[in-house]
Design an enzyme around this catalytic site. Structure first.
Site, PDB file in Angstrom:
ATOM      1  CE1 TYR A  66      -3.768   2.673   0.607  1.00  0.00           C
ATOM      2  CE2 TYR A  66      -2.428   3.273   2.558  1.00  0.00           C
ATOM      3  CZ  TYR A  66      -3.560   3.411   1.614  1.00  0.00           C
ATOM      4  OH  TYR A  66      -4.494   4.444   1.767  1.00  0.00           O
ATOM      5  CG  ASP A  70       5.983   3.554   0.527  1.00  0.00           C
ATOM      6  OD1 ASP A  70       6.414   4.202   1.870  1.00  0.00           O
ATOM      7  OD2 ASP A  70       4.759   3.438   0.464  1.00  0.00           O
ATOM      8  CE  LYS A  82       2.141   4.272   8.077  1.00  0.00           C
ATOM      9  NZ  LYS A  82       0.728   4.301   8.268  1.00  0.00           N
TER      10      LYS A  82
HETATM   11  C1  LIG Z   1       4.040   2.116   3.191  1.00  0.00           C
HETATM   12  C2  LIG Z   1       3.020   3.245   3.113  1.00  0.00           C
HETATM   13  N1  LIG Z   1       3.096   3.994   2.314  1.00  0.00           N
HETATM   14  C3  LIG Z   1       2.050   5.037   2.054  1.00  0.00           C
HETATM   15  C4  LIG Z   1       1.157   5.108   3.217  1.00  0.00           C
HETATM   16  C5  LIG Z   1       0.066   6.213   3.072  1.00  0.00           C
HETATM   17  O1  LIG Z   1       0.328   7.239   3.974  1.00  0.00           O
HETATM   18  P1  LIG Z   1      -0.815   8.131   4.579  1.00  0.00           P
HETATM   19  O2  LIG Z   1      -1.761   7.274   5.187  1.00  0.00           O
HETATM   20  O3  LIG Z   1      -0.016   9.014   5.493  1.00  0.00           O
HETATM   21  O4  LIG Z   1      -1.208   8.938   3.686  1.00  0.00           O
HETATM   22  C6  LIG Z   1       1.109   4.096   4.156  1.00  0.00           C
HETATM   23  C7  LIG Z   1       0.034   4.234   5.146  1.00  0.00           C
HETATM   24  O5  LIG Z   1      -0.264   3.476   5.804  1.00  0.00           O
HETATM   25  C8  LIG Z   1       1.920   2.992   4.328  1.00  0.00           C
HETATM   26  O6  LIG Z   1       2.008   2.286   5.244  1.00  0.00           O
END
Ligand SMILES: Cc1ncc(COP(=O)(O)O)c(C=O)c1O
Length: 446
Positions: A142, A237, A265
């Site tokens: 994700y 990511d 985060k």
């Molecule tokens: C690996 C990863 N990338 C991107 C995101 C998206 O982040 P946000 O919820 O701050 O938009 C998340 C959210 O859980 C994530 O775990």
């Protein structure tokens, strides 16, 4: 749970599903989500006065525990000078320097307000830089909810069991190639099928959004090699893994040098914040220097910068103790419950890296999303409800990683193992329970 129920009833008439983010609705595990009144250290308290041991840490950010005094103080001080300027200030450079110290691959970066924005912007930049359209991602990963990235995604998409989202034009989704994780041959094949057309590969270096899945030896290095060979960018990511698995995230522990990295985060210490960054020549393709447009009213927000600076400074100063203790505490919990499951005859496979882990309710190894999907999600739901009743709040989905914070210690390990000792055999013996009990999530009355 009376007050929580009343608030839930009100929220249901105001917010779709009563929530602002789907997995908060507890659909996958049953029961009503408690409404949180406050949190401190390793614990959350709901509006009915129940206390819960927090094992999801606001989905990752709260590595120092809730309401950590230096972070609270930094936010207070910043707020007194105005919540937003919409203009340059020193905090952006201060946080950028700290990020660069932790992530040497990040030569330049730009702050945004969420992980979604970070990943969406990194993809646009990769497409702009390479002049190519296709993006490779992996099933169960994700990267936020931008159109191009919601194909076979993890997190809530996996939890709700849907392949993608309505509202995304086929023409957009067709340029996203979703491949199985931990399978380098699939990546080689995709590059062979689309020569000179793949802009980037984006990957969660350790997957958290399908539950925790660990990269096999050589997998990330293989992605690095293949992308280089084909002139595509590698985007790690690290929204979840950044500052969590180590100060320098997964790229530090696996020795990978990506072209771009996305962060979020922990970066904002609990405030809305993200960033994307990497090679200077790529980042300089961004406006105002280059042709790729990206912007944000609240980007580099002074409160978020202040909370991030306080968090990263503390992590940098205390890195020796913090990451060692996180490793030990999480190992004690993750392995302790695995052992209890074994004693109770419950099929369980545990995946863990540092302070992120998942107990999959399956006997088989979980190395990709297809295998994660074979977990017994009903059994996970029953386990989750019983743990909530015992005052332990796990992420409410089999397809989410659990997290600990530096505020968790031996007392919390004992509390969790005690709860699991009761919950595992109970849920094993009571195989007939499938609907959520009315009273689930009542927690520990204190
Ligand atoms: C690996 C990863 N990338 C991107 C995101 C998206 O982040 P946000 O919820 O701050 O938009 C998340 C959210 O859980 C994530 O775990």
């Amino acid at each position: 749970m009376e007050r929580s129920r009343k608030l839930q009833a009100r929220a249901a008439g105001l917010l779709p599903g009563g929530v602002d983010s789907p997995v908060r609705a507890f659909r996958a595990v049953g029961g009503d989500p408690p409404f949180v009144a406050r949190a401190q250290g390793a614990y959350l308290w709901d509006v009915d006065g129940n206390r819960y041991l927090d094992c999801f840490g606001s989905w990752g950010p709260m590595i120092l525990g809730h309401a950590f005094p230096p972070v609270v103080e930094a936010i207070r001080e910043a707020a007194a000078k105005s919540a937003s300027f919409g203009a340059s200030h020193a905090g952006e450079g201060d946080l950028a320097e700290l990020v660069r110290r932790c992530f040497p691959s990040v030569e330049r970066l730009r702050f945004v307000s969420s992980g979604t924005e970070a990943c969406m912007s990194a993809i646009r930049l990769a497409r702009g830089f390479t002049g190519r359209k296709f993006v490779i991602k992996f099933e169960g990963c994700y990267h936020g909810h931008a159109d191009a990235l919601l194909v076979k995604a993890g997190s809530g998409i996996a939890t709700l069991g849907i392949p993608g989202s309505a509202g995304i034009p086929e023409e957009t989704a067709m340029h996203t190639l979703a491949l199985p994780y931990n399978d380098l041959q699939a990546v080689e094949t995709a590059f062979a099928l689309h020569p000179g057309q793949i802009a980037c590969v984006i990957v969660e270096p350790v997957v958290g959004n399908a539950g925790t899945i660990v990269p096999e030896t050589g997998y990330l290095a293989g992605l690095r090699r293949i992308t280089r060979e084909h002139g595509a960018l590698l985007i790690l990511d690290e929204v979840m893994t950044g500052f969590r698995l180590s100060l320098g995230g997964a790229q530090q522990i696996y020795g990978i040098d990506p072209d771009l990295t996305t962060l979020g985060k922990i970066l904002g210490g609990g405030l809305p914040c993200g960033a994307f960054g990497g090679r200077a020549d790529v980042m300089e393709f961004l406006a105002p220097l280059g042709p790729v447009y990206q912007a944000g009213t609240l980007s580099g927000n002074p409160l978020a910068m202040a909370a991030g600076i306080a968090t990263l400074r503390h992590l940098i100063e205390h890195q020796g103790e913090i990451y060692t203790e996180l490793e030990n505490t999480t190992a004690a919990i993750a392995d302790g419950v695995t052992e209890l499951a074994r004693e109770a005859g419950v099929a369980m496979t545990t995946n863990r890296v540092g302070s992120m882990w998942t107990w999959f309710f399956t006997a088989d190894a979980v190395t990709d999303f297809a295998q994660a999907s074979k977990s017994d999600t009903d059994r996970f739901g029953r386990f989750h409800r019983r743990m909530m009743e015992a005052g332990v709040w796990l992420p409410p989905s089999q397809f989410e990683a659990a997290f600990l914070s530096a505020a968790h210690g031996p007392v919390e390990v004992a509390l969790l193992l005690e709860a699991a000792r009761e919950a595992l055999p109970n849920e094993w013996q009571s195989g007939t329970i499938s609907a959520a009990p009315e009273t689930s999530g009542s927690g520990n009355r204190i």
